[in-house]
Design an enzyme around this catalytic site. Structure first.
Site, mmCIF file in Angstrom:
data_model
loop_
_atom_site.group_PDB
_atom_site.id
_atom_site.type_symbol
_atom_site.label_atom_id
_atom_site.label_comp_id
_atom_site.label_asym_id
_atom_site.label_seq_id
_atom_site.Cartn_x
_atom_site.Cartn_y
_atom_site.Cartn_z
ATOM 1 C CB CYS A 158 -0.894 0.007 1.237
ATOM 2 S SG CYS A 158 -1.832 -1.509 1.449
ATOM 3 C CD GLU A 217 -4.226 -3.883 14.873
ATOM 4 O OE1 GLU A 217 -3.976 -3.127 13.918
ATOM 5 O OE2 GLU A 217 -4.425 -3.509 16.034
HETATM 6 S S1 SF4 Z 1 1.183 -3.636 6.356
HETATM 7 FE FE1 SF4 Z 1 -0.927 -2.996 5.926
HETATM 8 S S2 SF4 Z 1 -0.738 -0.920 5.054
HETATM 9 FE FE2 SF4 Z 1 1.321 -1.888 4.965
HETATM 10 S S3 SF4 Z 1 1.439 -2.804 2.897
HETATM 11 FE FE3 SF4 Z 1 0.667 -4.406 4.302
HETATM 12 S S4 SF4 Z 1 -1.587 -4.252 4.168
HETATM 13 FE FE4 SF4 Z 1 -0.746 -2.363 3.303
#
Ligand code: SF4
Length: 194
Positions: free
Chosen positions: A39, A101
Site C-alpha cells: 500500500c 490485525e
Molecule cells: S502492512 Fe498494511 S498498510 Fe502496509 S502494505 Fe501491508 S496491508 Fe498495506
C-alpha cells in the site's frame, strides 16, 4: 510442539492499543516482517529488518516485557502469512489473549480471540470479525463490506505521523451519514507512542 520452526519478527514491544474498540488497552505487540500487499500509504517499517524467532522465544519475550497484561496483538506486515497453530498454542499455554490485525486477504487460524480486519482490497477472507477498519482518503466512496463485524470504523489516512484534515473531514461526513460506523483515529500518533 514444533520447536524448530522460526518466524520472521520485525519487533516486539509493550504499548497500548492506539485505535479501534479496544483503544487504550495495554498489550504486547508482535510485529511480523513481510506483507502480501504494497500500500502506498503504509506507515509501518516492518520489512527493513527482522529476527528469526521460535514460538517459544516469541512468547517468552512477550512474557518478559508484558506478563501483567497477558494480551498480545499480532500485527505486521501481514501476520496471517506466518501465524499458525504452533504459535497460537504456545500463547494459550500461558493463558494469553490473542488479537490480530490483518488486511483480510487470508483466513485467520482458529484460536485467535479478537480479529481486526483492515481491508485494502475487496477481499475479506476471515470470518467472525470483531472490527472492520477501513483507511479512507478524501473523496473515497463509503465502503460496502460483504462480511459482518461487531464494530465498523472509518480511519482517516494520515500523512505519515501527521493527521490530514481533508481526510478527517471526509470521514466525519461519511460517519454522520452512516451512523452504524465510527470515526477511528490513530490515537497513538497523537501522543507519540508506537
Ligand atoms: S502492512 Fe498494511 S498498510 Fe502496509 S502494505 Fe501491508 S496491508 Fe498495506
Amino acid at each position: 510442539m514444533n520447536t524448530e520452526k522460526t518466524y520472521k519478527v520485525n519487533k516486539i514491544f509493550y504499548s497500548i492499543q492506539g485505535e479501534g474498540a479496544r483503544v487504550g488497552t495495554p498489550q504486547v505487540f508482535v510485529r511480523f516482517s513481510g506483507c502480501n500487499l504494497h500500500c502506498p500509504f503504509c506507515d509501518t517499517d516492518h520489512a527493513s529488518s527482522y529476527k528469526e524467532m521460535t514460538a517459544h522465544e516469541i512468547v517468552q519475550e512477550c512474557r518478559r516485557i508484558g506478563n501483567r497484561c497477558a494480551s498480545v496483538s499480532l500485527c505486521g506486515g501481514e501476520p496471517t502469512l506466518q501465524l499458525d497453530s504452533w504459535l497460537i498454542a504456545e500463547f494459550k499455554r500461558y493463558g494469553w489473549f490473542i488479537s490480530i490485525e490483518t488486511n483480510g486477504l487470508l483466513p485467520v487460524p482458529d484460536g485467535v480471540d479478537y480479529i481486526v480486519c483492515s481491508p485494502k482490497t475487496a477481499k475479506i477472507a476471515p470470518d467472525n470479525i470483531d472490527e472492520l477498519r477501513y483507511v479512507v482518503k478524501a473523496g473515497d466512496p463509503m465502503p460496502v463490506p460483504h462480511k459482518f463485524a461487531r464494530h465498523y470504523f472509518l480511519s482517516p489516512c494520515f500523512d505519515g505521523e501527521q493527521p490530514n484534515k481533508d481526510n478527517i473531514a471526509h470521514c466525519l461526513t461519511l460517519v454522520t451519514e452512516h451512523p452504524s460506523w465510527r470515526l477511528g483515529m490513530q490515537w497513538h500518533k497523537f501522543i507519540g507512542i508506537e
